[in-house]
Design a protein around this motif. Structure first.
Motif, PDB file in Angstrom:
ATOM      1  N   ASP A   1      -0.252  37.700  -6.151  1.00  0.00           N
ATOM      2  CA  ASP A   1      -1.553  37.297  -5.601  1.00  0.00           C
ATOM      3  C   ASP A   1      -2.279  38.500  -4.995  1.00  0.00           C
ATOM      4  O   ASP A   1      -3.513  38.605  -5.101  1.00  0.00           O
ATOM      5  CB  ASP A   1      -1.358  36.211  -4.539  1.00  0.00           C
ATOM      6  CG  ASP A   1      -0.885  34.887  -5.136  1.00  0.00           C
ATOM      7  OD1 ASP A   1      -1.444  34.493  -6.184  1.00  0.00           O
ATOM      8  OD2 ASP A   1       0.032  34.279  -4.577  1.00  0.00           O
TER       9      ASP A   1
ATOM     10  N   ALA B   1      -3.699  40.509  -7.855  1.00  0.00           N
ATOM     11  CA  ALA B   1      -4.860  39.820  -8.434  1.00  0.00           C
ATOM     12  C   ALA B   1      -6.091  40.031  -7.555  1.00  0.00           C
ATOM     13  O   ALA B   1      -7.205  40.230  -8.050  1.00  0.00           O
ATOM     14  CB  ALA B   1      -4.557  38.332  -8.589  1.00  0.00           C
TER      15      ALA B   1
ATOM     16  N   SER C   1      -8.200  36.418 -11.418  1.00  0.00           N
ATOM     17  CA  SER C   1      -7.201  35.379 -11.210  1.00  0.00           C
ATOM     18  C   SER C   1      -5.844  35.927 -11.628  1.00  0.00           C
ATOM     19  O   SER C   1      -5.762  36.901 -12.394  1.00  0.00           O
ATOM     20  CB  SER C   1      -7.540  34.134 -12.031  1.00  0.00           C
ATOM     21  OG  SER C   1      -7.401  34.405 -13.422  1.00  0.00           O
TER      22      SER C   1
ATOM     23  N   SER D   1      -5.483  35.776 -15.412  1.00  0.00           N
ATOM     24  CA  SER D   1      -6.264  36.798 -16.124  1.00  0.00           C
ATOM     25  C   SER D   1      -5.640  38.175 -15.962  1.00  0.00           C
ATOM     26  O   SER D   1      -5.583  38.960 -16.909  1.00  0.00           O
ATOM     27  CB  SER D   1      -7.703  36.820 -15.603  1.00  0.00           C
ATOM     28  OG  SER D   1      -8.377  35.633 -15.941  1.00  0.00           O
TER      29      SER D   1
END
Length: 266
Positions: free
Chosen positions: A187, A190, A196, A199
């Motif tokens: 996370d 990202a 995301s 992605s």
């Protein structure tokens, strides 16, 4: 000592640009504790570099290649490249070829461990170090070595560090490169890429050819090679320094990349 204007036997007329006045088809340049200038350069000769001691990074296009001790790298004609290394000692042998056989191997970059027979051939070729005139033995010997290279090549693709073209991924790579000791939080990465998680994983694999987990493993093992070269730490210490909880875990990961077990330098 190396003349400021002579680089591997060629004359550097301007920064990174060379004039080839070498008369021989193949020219040998060997020097202890030597490395090339750390800026982009190119020349028309094909280049075979053997790392006898230390390690050397070669930055070519969108990839960085690591040539550790006892490895060779083949660089095609006119391929722009630069080198870097933090190794205390770098002993290199470079053989520059004017012409090569019509084989696909010679048109691409390759990095691979030098098999015993190739190391012996390179050591023997040192007798022609920086000699301007070619004799019959030199011609035949170096041509035989050149023709054998495709058969010696057992390429290790993991010695290639991919550099993504998508600028959004560069901060992600930089983060992993500096925080390799710690398991990354997907996370967080990202967020750094402003994507995301899904992605980021998809585009990273598309751009580099490997997953972020594999990229982390690759960086850890390359950092361990640098630490081994310092001769300052035990393998157990190095395992912890690059992010592994145990020596067996490090050894297993190292073997997966290098196809050999880690060993301290004597």
């Amino acid at each position: 000592m190396q003349n400021d204007n002579i680089k591997c036997g060629q004359i550097e007329k301007s920064r990174g640009q060379y004039v080839d006045n070498i008369l021989t088809d193949a020219y040998v340049w060997y020097e202890k504790n030597w490395r090339h200038d750390e800026y982009d350069h190119a020349h028309q000769r094909y280049q075979l570099t053997y790392v006898e001691d230390g390690y050397q990074y070669f930055h070519i296009g969108q990839k960085t290649y690591l040539a550790p001790q006892n490895h060779v790298i083949w660089i095609p004609s006119a391929k722009e490249h630069r080198t870097t290394s933090d190794a205390k000692t770098v002993n290199l042998m470079i053989v520059l070829f004017k012409s090569v056989p019509e084989h696909e191997f010679f048109q691409n970059v390759h990095v691979f461990a030098a098999p015993s027979i190739l190391k012996e051939m390179l050591l023997y070729a040192e007798k022609w170090n920086q000699l301007p005139n070619e004799d019959e033995e030199q011609t035949l010997f170096l041509k035989a070595m050149l023709n054998s290279l495709p058969h010696f090549c057992n390429e290790n693709e993991f010695l290639q560090i991919p550099v993504p073209a998508d600028n959004r991924l560069l901060p992600v790579c930089n983060y992993i490169n500096t925080h390799f000791k710690y398991n990354f939080d997907i996370d967080t990465l990202a967020s750094i890429a402003n994507m995301s998680v899904r992605s980021l994983q998809r585009i990273f694999k598309q751009e580099t050819g490997i997953t972020m987990q594999k990229y982390m493993q690759l960086i850890r093992i390359l950092k361990s090679i640098e630490l081994i070269d310092t001769k300052q730490y035990t393998l157990s210490q190095i395992a912890v320094m690059v992010g592994y909880k145990s020596l067996p875990a490090f050894t297993s990961s190292y073997y997966a990349i290098m196809k050999t077990k880690p060993r301290l330098k004597k």
